[in-house]
Design a protein around this motif. Structure first.
Motif, PDB file in Angstrom:
ATOM      1  N   ARG A   6       0.835  -1.205   0.000  1.00 33.53           N
ATOM      2  CA  ARG A   6       0.000   0.000   0.000  1.00 33.53           C
ATOM      3  C   ARG A   6       0.868   1.252   0.000  1.00 33.53           C
ATOM      4  N   GLU A  64      -7.373   1.078  -3.495  1.00 32.20           N
ATOM      5  CA  GLU A  64      -7.926   0.893  -2.144  1.00 32.20           C
ATOM      6  C   GLU A  64      -7.861   2.245  -1.458  1.00 32.20           C
ATOM      7  N   SER A  65      -8.989   2.839  -1.253  1.00 30.83           N
ATOM      8  CA  SER A  65     -10.349   2.464  -1.604  1.00 30.83           C
ATOM      9  C   SER A  65     -10.955   3.512  -2.521  1.00 30.83           C
ATOM     10  N   CYS A 102     -10.986  -1.988  -4.101  1.00 33.64           N
ATOM     11  CA  CYS A 102     -11.348  -2.391  -2.738  1.00 33.64           C
ATOM     12  C   CYS A 102     -12.179  -1.257  -2.129  1.00 33.64           C
ATOM     13  N   TYR A 103     -13.181  -1.610  -1.353  1.00 30.39           N
ATOM     14  CA  TYR A 103     -14.039  -0.611  -0.705  1.00 30.39           C
ATOM     15  C   TYR A 103     -14.646  -1.267   0.527  1.00 30.39           C
ATOM     16  N   ASN A 104     -15.312  -0.488   1.347  1.00 34.94           N
ATOM     17  CA  ASN A 104     -15.991  -1.122   2.490  1.00 34.94           C
ATOM     18  C   ASN A 104     -17.359  -0.505   2.693  1.00 34.94           C
ATOM     19  N   MET A 106     -18.703   0.021   5.981  1.00 33.74           N
ATOM     20  CA  MET A 106     -18.809   0.205   7.436  1.00 33.74           C
ATOM     21  C   MET A 106     -19.417   1.574   7.739  1.00 33.74           C
ATOM     22  N   ASP A 110     -14.129   3.507   9.834  1.00 33.12           N
ATOM     23  CA  ASP A 110     -13.396   2.432   9.162  1.00 33.12           C
ATOM     24  C   ASP A 110     -12.743   1.608  10.276  1.00 33.12           C
ATOM     25  N   TRP A 111     -11.539   1.191  10.138  1.00 38.60           N
ATOM     26  CA  TRP A 111     -10.933   0.320  11.148  1.00 38.60           C
ATOM     27  C   TRP A 111     -10.717   1.085  12.456  1.00 38.60           C
ATOM     28  N   HIS A 198     -14.250  -4.983   1.467  1.00 43.98           N
ATOM     29  CA  HIS A 198     -13.384  -5.262   2.616  1.00 43.98           C
ATOM     30  C   HIS A 198     -14.265  -5.605   3.814  1.00 43.98           C
ATOM     31  N   HIS A 265      -5.692  -9.501   2.047  1.00 41.71           N
ATOM     32  CA  HIS A 265      -4.888  -8.728   3.011  1.00 41.71           C
ATOM     33  C   HIS A 265      -4.352  -9.726   4.022  1.00 41.71           C
ATOM     34  N   ARG A 308      -1.548  -8.206  -0.310  1.00 41.78           N
ATOM     35  CA  ARG A 308      -0.571  -7.288   0.287  1.00 41.78           C
ATOM     36  C   ARG A 308      -0.410  -7.609   1.758  1.00 41.78           C
ATOM     37  N   ASP A 310      -0.595  -6.576   5.371  1.00 43.80           N
ATOM     38  CA  ASP A 310      -1.410  -5.505   5.945  1.00 43.80           C
ATOM     39  C   ASP A 310      -0.575  -4.804   7.004  1.00 43.80           C
ATOM     40  N   HIS A 311      -1.196  -4.267   8.006  1.00 39.67           N
ATOM     41  CA  HIS A 311      -0.464  -3.466   8.990  1.00 39.67           C
ATOM     42  C   HIS A 311       0.803  -4.148   9.488  1.00 39.67           C
ATOM     43  N   TYR A 324       1.416   1.499   9.064  1.00 45.62           N
ATOM     44  CA  TYR A 324       1.916   1.566   7.687  1.00 45.62           C
ATOM     45  C   TYR A 324       3.366   2.024   7.565  1.00 45.62           C
TER      46      TYR A 324
HETATM   47  C1  DNO Z   1      -6.779  -0.575   7.134  1.00 45.35           C
HETATM   48  C2  DNO Z   1      -7.394  -0.971   5.872  1.00 45.35           C
HETATM   49  C3  DNO Z   1      -8.779  -0.386   5.703  1.00 45.35           C
HETATM   50  C4  DNO Z   1      -9.229  -0.589   4.285  1.00 45.35           C
HETATM   51  C5  DNO Z   1     -10.597  -0.092   4.012  1.00 45.35           C
HETATM   52  C6  DNO Z   1     -11.046  -0.562   2.664  1.00 45.35           C
HETATM   53  O1  DNO Z   1      -5.617  -0.463   7.221  1.00 45.35           O
HETATM   54  O2  DNO Z   1      -7.390  -2.327   5.706  1.00 45.35           O
HETATM   55  O3  DNO Z   1      -8.740   0.957   5.984  1.00 45.35           O
HETATM   56  O4  DNO Z   1      -8.382   0.105   3.434  1.00 45.35           O
HETATM   57  O5  DNO Z   1     -11.487  -0.511   4.965  1.00 45.35           O
HETATM   58  O6  DNO Z   1     -12.089   0.224   2.229  1.00 45.35           O
END
Ligand code: DNO
Length: 350
Positions: A6, A64-65, A102-104, A106, A110-111, A198, A265, A308, A310-311, A324
């Motif tokens: 990312r 993304e996203s 990619c999208y969500n 929520m 988000d997270w 997502h 992810h 990919r 992820d964190h 990140y």
């Molecule tokens: C967090 C990511 C999320 C993701 C969105 C996709 O690090 O995995 O923010 O990008 O939820 O829309």
């Protein structure tokens, strides 16, 4: 699989040149960050982003996203305008040859995590989620600022959004998602863009807001909303794995077999009791998820799509965007590439 990373655009402290130097790295996962949520992305801006990435010897594997406007999730009459813009963006991404989005879905947030710099025994720091702390947090107090949150919301805007969501329960959110999916998917099919929703992170309701992309049954319900391989999933191990009753490798295998996994992810987390968890190093022994089983499921299904790391934790004194940084994500990518190579070679020698 194709390994990607990312990149938050030109303001990211990690340049594309560094990303390219990570062994096995091919794809970039990125977005346009200066267009307000809900507006269409013009073709010339998409082309400019594509050129920047290609000039660095990489290519865009996923956007993304493309964020979904809250009015669509709430189901307000203004949603149709935002859906038209979303379709326009998909057409332009298709014209630019971008293969995946990619999208969500929520509501508002988000997270979400309770702490961003929790010190692990080895001195590295990680993002953690403590159920009890989250229960005590009040997003309407205006004092919270966490990484997945849209900091542009003012306290008053948040209150209005929360009021709207009083009328949106799980079934209403499903109906609004269905309305959106049925509107955009014919355009995604025509534009040849794979959509990858997502999962909710974490995959259960928070702050009294409904969350629906949470478990196997709901992912199945989601793919059945529209029958096209382009109506697919981002299988995120850290998000789905945060619910102790989700068996992530088994779910991944199931949806790979159905041909609906469009993006993966890979992140490990350690479940610490109840619904609490800590983000850990990618290597299986540090967390609760068996990363080898993830790679094996992908190899068994000849998965050719993007993945990919992820964190990551913050290690070696690095500072930067929570989750990140460069170092730990690069280690994660290389580890996953190693597992993949071993899987491929063991097949060839059989
Ligand atoms: C967090 C990511 C999320 C993701 C969105 C996709 O690090 O995995 O923010 O990008 O939820 O829309």
């Amino acid at each position: 699989m194709e390994m990607g990373f990312r990149w938050y655009g030109k303001t990211d402290s990690i340049p594309l040149e560094y990303i390219r130097q990570i062994p096995g790295m091919k794809g970039i996962v990125t977005a346009i960050y200066d267009i307000p949520v809900g507006e269409a992305w013009p073709l010339d801006k998409v082309m400019e982003l594509k050129k920047t990435v290609e000039d660095a010897g990489l290519h865009i594997s996923v956007i993304e996203s493309v964020p979904v406007h809250e009015d669509i999730k709430i189901g307000l009459p203004t949603r149709d305008k935002y859906i038209e813009n979303y379709k326009e963006t998909l057409r332009n991404l298709g014209k630019a040859g971008i293969p995946c989005v990619c999208y969500n879905f929520m509501p508002i947030f988000d997270w979400t995590r309770s702490e961003l710099e929790y010190e692990l025994p080895d001195g590295s720091t990680a993002l953690i989620f403590e159920e009890e702390k989250i229960k005590k947090m009040d997003p309407l107090s205006g004092e919270l600022s966490l990484p997945g949150w849209d900091s542009s919301y003012k306290k008053e805007d948040l209150q209005v959004l929360f009021d709207h969501y009083k009328n949106v329960d799980h079934e209403k959110l499903w109906a609004n998602l269905e309305y959106f999916i049925k509107a955009i998917m014919p355009v995604a099919d025509e534009a040849n863009v794979k959509m990858a929703i997502h999962p909710d992170d974490p995959p259960y309701d928070i702050f009294g807001l409904p969350r629906i992309i949470t478990n196997k049954e709901n992912l199945e319900r989601f793919i059945n909303l529209y029958d096209s391989p382009n109506n697919g999933l981002t299988m995120c191990s850290g998000s789905l794995g945060a619910e102790p009753s989700n068996n992530f490798p088994e779910m991944l295998r199931y949806f790979l077999e159905k041909g609906r996994v469009n993006f993966v992810h890979a992140r490990n987390i350690k479940l610490t009791g109840g619904k609490s968890f800590q983000e850990s190093a990618h290597v299986s022994e540090y967390g609760s998820i068996d990363m080898y089983e993830i790679i094996k499921a992908m190899a068994d299904n000849n998965y050719t799509g993007p993945i990919r790391p992820d964190h990551g934790r913050m290690i070696w004194g690095e500072t930067g965007k929570p989750g990140y940084g460069l170092f730990d994500r690069a280690l994660g990518a290389t580890y996953l590439t190693g597992l993949w190579e071993a899987e491929q070679k063991s097949r060839q020698s059989k």
